[in-house]
Write a protein that holds these residues in place. Structure first.
Motif, PDB file in Angstrom:
ATOM      1  N   LEU A  68       3.727  -0.647   5.276  1.00 15.76           N
ATOM      2  CA  LEU A  68       2.572  -0.643   4.387  1.00 15.76           C
ATOM      3  C   LEU A  68       1.417  -1.357   5.074  1.00 15.76           C
ATOM      4  CD1 LEU A  68       1.332  -0.147   1.500  1.00 15.76           C
ATOM      5  CD2 LEU A  68       2.013  -2.510   1.003  1.00 15.76           C
ATOM      6  N   LEU A  75       1.069   3.964   3.207  1.00 12.98           N
ATOM      7  CA  LEU A  75       2.481   3.809   3.525  1.00 12.98           C
ATOM      8  C   LEU A  75       2.855   4.861   4.559  1.00 12.98           C
ATOM      9  CD1 LEU A  75       4.868   2.039   2.440  1.00 12.98           C
ATOM     10  CD2 LEU A  75       5.423   3.948   0.911  1.00 12.98           C
ATOM     11  N   ASP A 348       3.546  -5.981  -3.280  1.00 15.35           N
ATOM     12  CA  ASP A 348       3.634  -6.392  -1.880  1.00 15.35           C
ATOM     13  C   ASP A 348       3.400  -7.893  -1.744  1.00 15.35           C
ATOM     14  OD1 ASP A 348       1.000  -7.029  -0.082  1.00 15.35           O
ATOM     15  OD2 ASP A 348       0.451  -5.971  -1.915  1.00 15.35           O
ATOM     16  N   LEU A 355       3.759  -0.698  -5.669  1.00 16.69           N
ATOM     17  CA  LEU A 355       4.304   0.602  -5.288  1.00 16.69           C
ATOM     18  C   LEU A 355       5.447   0.955  -6.222  1.00 16.69           C
ATOM     19  CD1 LEU A 355       3.611  -1.145  -2.440  1.00 16.69           C
ATOM     20  CD2 LEU A 355       4.005   1.132  -1.521  1.00 16.69           C
ATOM     21  N   VAL A 364       6.825   8.158  -3.946  1.00 14.45           N
ATOM     22  CA  VAL A 364       6.464   6.744  -4.037  1.00 14.45           C
ATOM     23  C   VAL A 364       4.946   6.670  -4.058  1.00 14.45           C
ATOM     24  CG1 VAL A 364       6.484   4.501  -2.881  1.00 14.45           C
ATOM     25  CG2 VAL A 364       8.560   5.911  -2.918  1.00 14.45           C
ATOM     26  N   THR A 366       1.313   4.418  -4.473  1.00 10.82           N
ATOM     27  CA  THR A 366       0.716   3.108  -4.221  1.00 10.82           C
ATOM     28  C   THR A 366      -0.491   2.899  -5.122  1.00 10.82           C
ATOM     29  OG1 THR A 366       1.395   3.217  -1.907  1.00 10.82           O
ATOM     30  CG2 THR A 366      -0.269   1.576  -2.479  1.00 10.82           C
ATOM     31  N   GLU A 382       0.277   8.684  -1.694  1.00  8.69           N
ATOM     32  CA  GLU A 382       1.531   9.107  -2.322  1.00  8.69           C
ATOM     33  C   GLU A 382       2.422   9.708  -1.249  1.00  8.69           C
ATOM     34  OE1 GLU A 382       3.019  12.497  -5.527  1.00  8.69           O
ATOM     35  OE2 GLU A 382       0.962  11.735  -5.627  1.00  8.69           O
TER      36      GLU A 382
END
Length: 395
Positions: A68, A75, A348, A355, A364, A366, A382
């Protein structure tokens, strides 16, 4: 530019657009394994479902390693673990460069150990041992990093497993059977769903969805045995406690209840570690009657905001402000997770991004956290990842 470098960058670009197709491994970024990880990059591991079980037909290959960028929220894929079965939940030991995962299977679950190499960007399998029950769904470490703690949903058992000097897992030193049940159809028996050490008092807390109970233990670090403190906490009947979060500064804990869609705010007794209820708040909009099917709960590193995930038809994150003195919650609003079945989510280490792992839509997503309001901003990032369940940073 050399041909092999051109091919590499084309493959990375293609992956960023298409993501990881079910059952396939993307091209690994092997050109930078020996270089240092810059401060702007955080390494993240994604646990998945790889096979068919009662509630899922996974098609992932194992654990995926991503990075990240904490400046942008982007990501990017790095590598994959050796193939392993249903590594749905993970815990990372940065100091010893190890990762431990459950192998969530029905007949007899297991817990696996992996070594982290190339500064955390690659993984090597070490060994697996029995989890002491069926469908292990949670794994954590004690503060010393010498004991792995596991929760088995299917059998309603929790376990303690020693970590040997090599990072290899030894045989379990203890399997504790929970025996109570609750009032709903999901509570016909005990279903251990969570086990974690409270960093402030060193006690071990285990949520049992089937028993409406948070069990509290003391870990004997000489024998690897859990000793009951006698201060178990009973949630609201039928609540189904799933995951627990501890406030980083206040003597408080927050449990998200899967079955009734609530969060219970609890004081933690400074001498006994026992819990007492301060507040109960819904994860739904006022007046909404939908089933929340809650999954996960986390506070920001400052303890200023709290988030909880709703699955079912909602597919959202409930956002709360945490009162600075009392720790009580006030609902700010909800954020769509841009996918289906948000299982685990993670904030994070810098506290800038959240996330979400959307299991059934295979993505996933963000979000950026507004540091003043706690609201979530869509970053536009994404990643397509097959059956993502758990997100953990190397911190």
């Amino acid at each position: 530019m050399k041909t092999k470098h051109l091919l590499f960058y084309l493959s990375v670009a293609l992956y960023s657009l298409t993501g990881c197709k079910p059952g396939l491994r993307p091209v690994e970024r092997a050109d930078s394994w020996d270089s240092a990880v810059p401060d702007s990059i955080k390494i993240m591991y994604i646990g998945t479902y790889t096979g068919k079980e009662d509630s899922v037909s996974g098609k992932a290959t194992g654990i995926y390693v991503y990075e990240l960028n904490v400046n942008s929220g982007k990501l990017s894929y790095l590598s994959s673990s050796p193939q392993t079965v249903n590594p749905s939940y993970l815990v990372v030991d940065k100091e010893n460069q190890k990762l431990y995962s459950v192998n969530e299977t029905g007949d007899q679950g297991s817990i696996s150990s992996f070594g982290l190499t190339a500064k955390g960007r690659q993984m090597e399998f070490i060994n697996s041992v029995s989890s002491g029950g069926s469908y292990p769904c949670y794994v954590s470490l004690d503060a010393s990093g010498k004991w792995v703690l596991g929760a088995n949903y299917g059998s309603g058992t929790i376990t303690v497993i020693p970590v040997l000097d090599s990072g290899k897992l030894g045989e379990s030193t203890m399997v504790q059977q929970h025996t109570s049940s609750g009032q709903s159809s999901r509570q016909d028996a005990a279903h251990a769903h969570f086990i974690l050490q409270n960093p402030s008092n060193g006690l071990i807390y285990s949520c049992d969805l089937g028993a409406d109970t948070i069990y509290i233990y003391r870990l004997d670090t000489t024998t690897g045995k859990l000793v009951a403190t006698g201060y178990n906490y009973g949630t609201i009947p039928g609540a189904g406690p799933r995951h627990l979060a501890f406030h980083p500064e206040l003597n408080l804990a927050y449990v998200v209840n899967e079955l009734n869609g609530t969060i219970e705010v609890m004081s933690v007794d400074s001498s006994t570690g026992g819990l007492s209820r301060k507040q109960v708040i819904s994860t739904l909009e006022p007046g909404m009657k939908s089933e929340a099917s809650c999954a996960d709960i986390h506070l920001t590193p400052t303890g200023k905001f709290l988030y909880a995930s709703n699955r079912g038809d909602l597919n959202s994150l409930a956002i709360y402000r945490v009162a600075a003195e009392t720790g009580k919650l006030s609902l700010i609003g909800h954020q769509s997770v841009k996918g289906k079945t948000p299982r685990n989510f993670v904030i994070d280490p810098t506290g800038k991004f959240l996330l979400v792992a959307n299991q059934n839509s295979g993505n996933v997503v963000t979000f950026k956290i507004d540091q003043e309001t706690g609201k979530l901003e869509d970053t536009g990032f994404e990643n397509r990842i097959p059956f993502p369940v758990c997100l953990k940073f190397l911190i």
